[in-house]
Design a protein around this motif. Structure first.
Motif, PDB file in Angstrom:
ATOM      1  N   UNK A  39       1.398   1.793   5.181  1.00 63.77           N
ATOM      2  CA  UNK A  39       1.864   0.423   5.000  1.00 63.77           C
ATOM      3  C   UNK A  39       2.620  -0.033   6.244  1.00 63.77           C
ATOM      4  N   UNK A  40       2.346  -1.249   6.679  1.00 65.50           N
ATOM      5  CA  UNK A  40       3.091  -1.835   7.794  1.00 65.50           C
ATOM      6  C   UNK A  40       3.802  -3.072   7.251  1.00 65.50           C
ATOM      7  N   UNK A  41       5.140  -3.010   7.234  1.00 68.25           N
ATOM      8  CA  UNK A  41       5.897  -4.045   6.543  1.00 68.25           C
ATOM      9  C   UNK A  41       6.944  -4.645   7.461  1.00 68.25           C
TER      10      UNK A  41
ATOM     11  N   UNK B  12      -4.876   0.825   6.716  1.00 69.80           N
ATOM     12  CA  UNK B  12      -3.644   0.203   7.209  1.00 69.80           C
ATOM     13  C   UNK B  12      -3.396  -1.026   6.347  1.00 69.80           C
ATOM     14  N   UNK B  13      -2.290  -1.016   5.622  1.00 71.65           N
ATOM     15  CA  UNK B  13      -1.981  -2.083   4.686  1.00 71.65           C
ATOM     16  C   UNK B  13      -0.839  -2.918   5.263  1.00 71.65           C
ATOM     17  N   UNK B  14      -1.159  -4.122   5.684  1.00 76.99           N
ATOM     18  CA  UNK B  14      -0.167  -4.990   6.322  1.00 76.99           C
ATOM     19  C   UNK B  14       0.366  -5.974   5.293  1.00 76.99           C
TER      20      UNK B  14
ATOM     21  N   UNK C   6       1.022   2.504  -0.792  1.00 75.58           N
ATOM     22  CA  UNK C   6       1.143   3.243   0.471  1.00 75.58           C
ATOM     23  C   UNK C   6       1.551   4.700   0.277  1.00 75.58           C
ATOM     24  N   UNK C   7       1.084   5.555   1.180  1.00 78.23           N
ATOM     25  CA  UNK C   7       1.572   6.931   1.264  1.00 78.23           C
ATOM     26  C   UNK C   7       2.702   7.005   2.287  1.00 78.23           C
ATOM     27  N   UNK C   8       2.489   6.325   3.406  1.00 69.64           N
ATOM     28  CA  UNK C   8       3.524   6.242   4.436  1.00 69.64           C
ATOM     29  C   UNK C   8       3.841   4.786   4.730  1.00 69.64           C
ATOM     30  N   UNK C   9       5.022   4.555   5.288  1.00 74.30           N
ATOM     31  CA  UNK C   9       5.415   3.198   5.635  1.00 74.30           C
ATOM     32  C   UNK C   9       5.928   3.156   7.064  1.00 74.30           C
ATOM     33  N   UNK C  10       5.546   2.098   7.770  1.00 71.32           N
ATOM     34  CA  UNK C  10       6.178   1.793   9.051  1.00 71.32           C
ATOM     35  C   UNK C  10       6.796   0.412   8.902  1.00 71.32           C
ATOM     36  N   UNK C  11       8.071   0.292   9.283  1.00 70.65           N
ATOM     37  CA  UNK C  11       8.757  -0.993   9.183  1.00 70.65           C
ATOM     38  C   UNK C  11       8.826  -1.595  10.577  1.00 70.65           C
ATOM     39  N   UNK C  12       8.418  -2.845  10.670  1.00 75.78           N
ATOM     40  CA  UNK C  12       8.344  -3.472  11.981  1.00 75.78           C
ATOM     41  C   UNK C  12       9.378  -4.585  12.099  1.00 75.78           C
TER      42      UNK C  12
END
Ligand code: ATP
Ligand code: ATP
Ligand code: MG
Ligand code: MG
Lengths: 344, 326
Positions: B35-37, B207-209, B220-226
């Motif tokens: 996940x890209x949040x 990739x889930x935006x 999501x399994x993993x998350x990246x916070x932007x």
């Protein structure tokens, strides 16, 4: 006495079939009744096509109902025409999902926001109008330096603040807000919801708040009306309705909310949302029929409802206050077989 | 694996190039959802689109780093190779199901075009595959649907068609940019179920935006916070929700109305995301951060804090971690 009282509104649209076939009738609003008191927030929730915006537009007199009555401050709005109607409009204003869609791109913010004053405060001169716009922009968290700018180049949150200022400038008693935060991300949404809350207490405003976001509704509303296929199928205090939904549709809607923490994933396995799975369909729920057919009667939810029985086809949808437990006497449901009051 | 490595992007403007994404590294693995949040305008879509070099026509240029698919840099590919990857090995689902379909062509024509571009099939075979794809995404009566035009479909149906289109060439990776944002709750829930089902069955790397933490929590399994063009936190979805380490992540999670007490104001984050070109030195979130002090104006090393694979770009993560969990 309630500020706004809406009784038995009905609206049917007719249109040609999608492929030029027979004419089609859409019963967008069916026997809708509700009231909103001063300072109160009534939310209308429901899925896309359930008739929320149509109801709002009728209340705002942007659209004529086929039947029903709208009473604002004790006066029958349906009968009003022309100047009398325009005068009354001062008391209720609308905020849209994207307020800029209705703004003139060649008009400066000061003129757009102040537009209502030309009608409703015609005695103000240019300078006084400017003063009033500056004041209201400030209340909405915007610097008055934006007054001479043009609508483009504002962010989503700024646009909504300007939209709210434009509605508030004539000092209304009621704001009809149609998905006011649906296009905003979570942080800007929080800013706007806080702003609305603050303005409400400051001006004792009543809100008719339309949304399909149940978490937002829980936070902002005092009471909630759940719409399905043009009918209000359940209505009550937010806390009651969320804790003890009585209509199977309300239950399904609440169950469809995404989880707040990954540990709560209900649908962790490969199975789908239990309640919604009953009849899996994305069809627009507004009741449609061709004008040759008899109009469809009975509960509109029965095609999707896991609890539906044969008698549901004959049920005359009507909000019933006697059904629920006596404790929550504002809580009404339109269902032959409502969920048990205690069921969580 | 599909890897974004130290990618920087810039927007070409009349007064020079403005940095819009800086030094982003992300890895997509088969069978995993990343996940890209982040808030609106922080660079999520630019990052996602760069995987397929989709921003190039809008003046987005790569200023550093690579996107590597099977050892090959996407930016080194010629048009032909790139066309094969787009919608082939890597498919995309866009935010707006309304605009992503062409209104003048039938659903069938659009689906069959994608199928025949990527798979060596006769028209007849492609037609059958198109109907099968529609069934896979839960659209019954595919035969009839193929003849319909996008206008006649509800938002949920359009999104299903787009998902079917994305699945047409059996991709290994899928980039979904706000796949449910335009949909109402009940349809949203079904699309989430569908994405989960397809992703699991086909072991897709996704990739889930999104700016919706609910969607992240569901999928999501993993998350990246932007934030402001940078990844400020990264970790497993459980860790990030349980112990958000960056003050920005915490602030963002806390302003969800689900978290608030009724009647109390939401803890909104004041101010807004700085636009590309307006980024401050040091921590880009400092101006809005309750924990900010003079340390924060210095440049912050990437991944200043890490525990296992949970990383955050903040000099005050200890303070942040102490405050978290409430
Ligand atoms: N001008 C119109 N002509 C024909 N049909 C209409 C018109 N306006 C609305 N409808 C139909 O009436 C029904 C209710 O629409 P409405 O816009 O009120 O729904 P809504 O609850 O606001 O949905 P959304 O959440 O998508 O905004 C829908 O089936 C819609 O297609
Ligand atoms: N083609 C372009 N030309 C100029 N600026 C652009 C372009 N595309 C994006 N930007 C800017 O780059 C920044 C990042 O945009 P991006 O679309 O990646 O944000 P996002 O995180 O996807 O936001 P959202 O949640 O609103 O979709 C924004 O400030 C945006 O205005
Ligand atoms: Mg609407
Ligand atoms: Mg985006």
């Amino acid at each position: 006495m309630s500020l706004l009282k809406v009784e038995l509104l009905n609206k049917t649209f007719s249109s040609g079939g999608i492929w030029g076939g027979s004419r089609k009738l859409t019963h967008a609003v069916n026997n809708v009744s509700f009231s909103v008191a001063r300072g109160e927030t009534l939310a209308i929730v429901g899925e896309s096509g359930s008739g929320k915006s149509t109801t709002a537009r009728i209340v705002m007199r942007l659209l004529d109902a086929d039947s029903g009555s709208i009473t604002l401050l004790g006066e029958d709005m349906i009968q009003l025409k022309g100047a009398a109607l325009r005068g009354k409009r001062k008391h209720m204003q609308m905020v849209f999902q994207d307020p800029f869609a209705s703004l003139n791109p060649r008009m400066r913010i000061v003129d757009s926001v102040g537009e209502g004053l030309r009608v409703h405060a015609a005695d103000l001169n240019r300078q006084q109008r400017r003063q009033r716009v500056a004041e209201i922009l400030q209340q909405c968290g915007m610097d008055d330096s934006i007054m001479d700018r043009y609508p483009h180049q504002f962010s989503g949150g700024q646009r909504q603040r300007i939209g709210i200022a434009r509605a508030l400038v004539v000092s209304p008693d009621l704001l009809v807000l149609d998905e006011p935060v649906s296009a905003l991300d979570v942080s800007v949404q929080a800013q706007i919801l806080n702003l609305l809350k603050g303005l409400q207490s400051k001006h004792d405003l009543a809100y008719l708040f339309i949304s399909h976001d149940l978490s937002v509704v829980r936070h902002v509303a005092d009471r909630v009306a759940v719409m399905f296929a043009g009918y209000i199928v359940e209505q009550g205090n937010v806390e009651d309705v969320y804790a003890h939904p009585r209509h199977p549709y309300t239950r399904a809607l609440l169950d469809a909310r995404p989880v707040v923490h990954p540990a709560e994933r209900r649908r962790n396995k490969d199975e789908s949302a239990a309640t919604l799975e009953a009849v899996d369909t994305d069809i627009a729920p507004a009741i449609e029929d061709t004008d040759t057919d008899e109009s469809d009667t009975g509960c509109p939810y029965r095609y999707r409802c896991a609890q539906a029985q044969a008698s549901c086809a004959d049920y005359q949808v009507q909000l019933d206050q006697r059904q629920p437990a006596a404790a929550d006497n504002n809580h009404a449901v339109a269902c032959l077989f409502p969920l048990a009051a205690t069921k969580k | 694996m599909l890897k974004i490595e130290h990618l920087s992007l810039a927007i070409a403007t009349s007064d020079g190039a403005k940095a819009a994404v800086s030094d982003v590294s992300l890895t997509l693995e088969p069978g995993h959802v990343l996940g890209l949040v982040g808030e609106s305008g922080c660079g999520k879509t630019l990052t996602a689109q760069s995987i397929l070099r989709l921003g190039e026509h809008q003046g987005i240029v790569r200023s550093g780093g690579r996107v590597v698919l099977d050892e090959q840099d996407i930016f080194d590919m010629d048009e032909k190779a790139l066309r094969k990857v787009r919608g082939g090995r890597v498919a995309m689902i866009f935010q707006e199901p309304m605009t992503a379909l062409n209104p003048v062509f039938s659903i069938g024509a659009q689906l069959i075009e994608v199928i025949r571009l990527h798979l060596n099939m006769t028209r007849k075979q492609a037609e059958m595959r198109a109907a099968a794809l529609l069934a896979d995404v839960g659209l019954q009566d595919g035969e009839r649907l193929l003849k319909q035009f996008p206008d006649g479909l509800s938002g949920g149906m359009r999104q299903r068609v787009l998902i079917a289109m994305a699945m047409a060439a059996e991709p290994d990776y899928i980039v979904a940019d706000e796949p449910t944002t335009a949909l109402d709750v009940s349809v949203q829930a079904r699309i989430i179920d569908l994405l989960r089902k397809l992703q699991r069955e086909r072991q897709l790397g996704m990739l889930l935006v999104t700016h919706d933490f609910g969607l992240i929590a569901e999928l999501a399994d993993e998350v990246a916070v932007m934030y402001a063009g940078q990844i400020v936190e990264r970790g497993s979805v459980y860790d990030v929700f349980q112990k958000p380490a960056h003050p920005y992540t915490r602030a963002l999670m806390n302003c969800r109305p689900e978290m608030a007490k009724k009647g109390e104001p939401l803890p909104a984050i004041s101010g807004q995301v700085p636009a590309p070109g307006d980024w401050p030195d040091g921590c880009r979130f400092a101006a809005r951060c309750p924990l900010a002090d003079s340390d924060c104006t210095q440049s912050v090393a990437e991944d200043a804090w890490q525990a296992d694979v949970h990383m955050a770009r903040c000099v005050h993560v200890d303070l942040a971690a102490g405050e978290a969990g409430g």
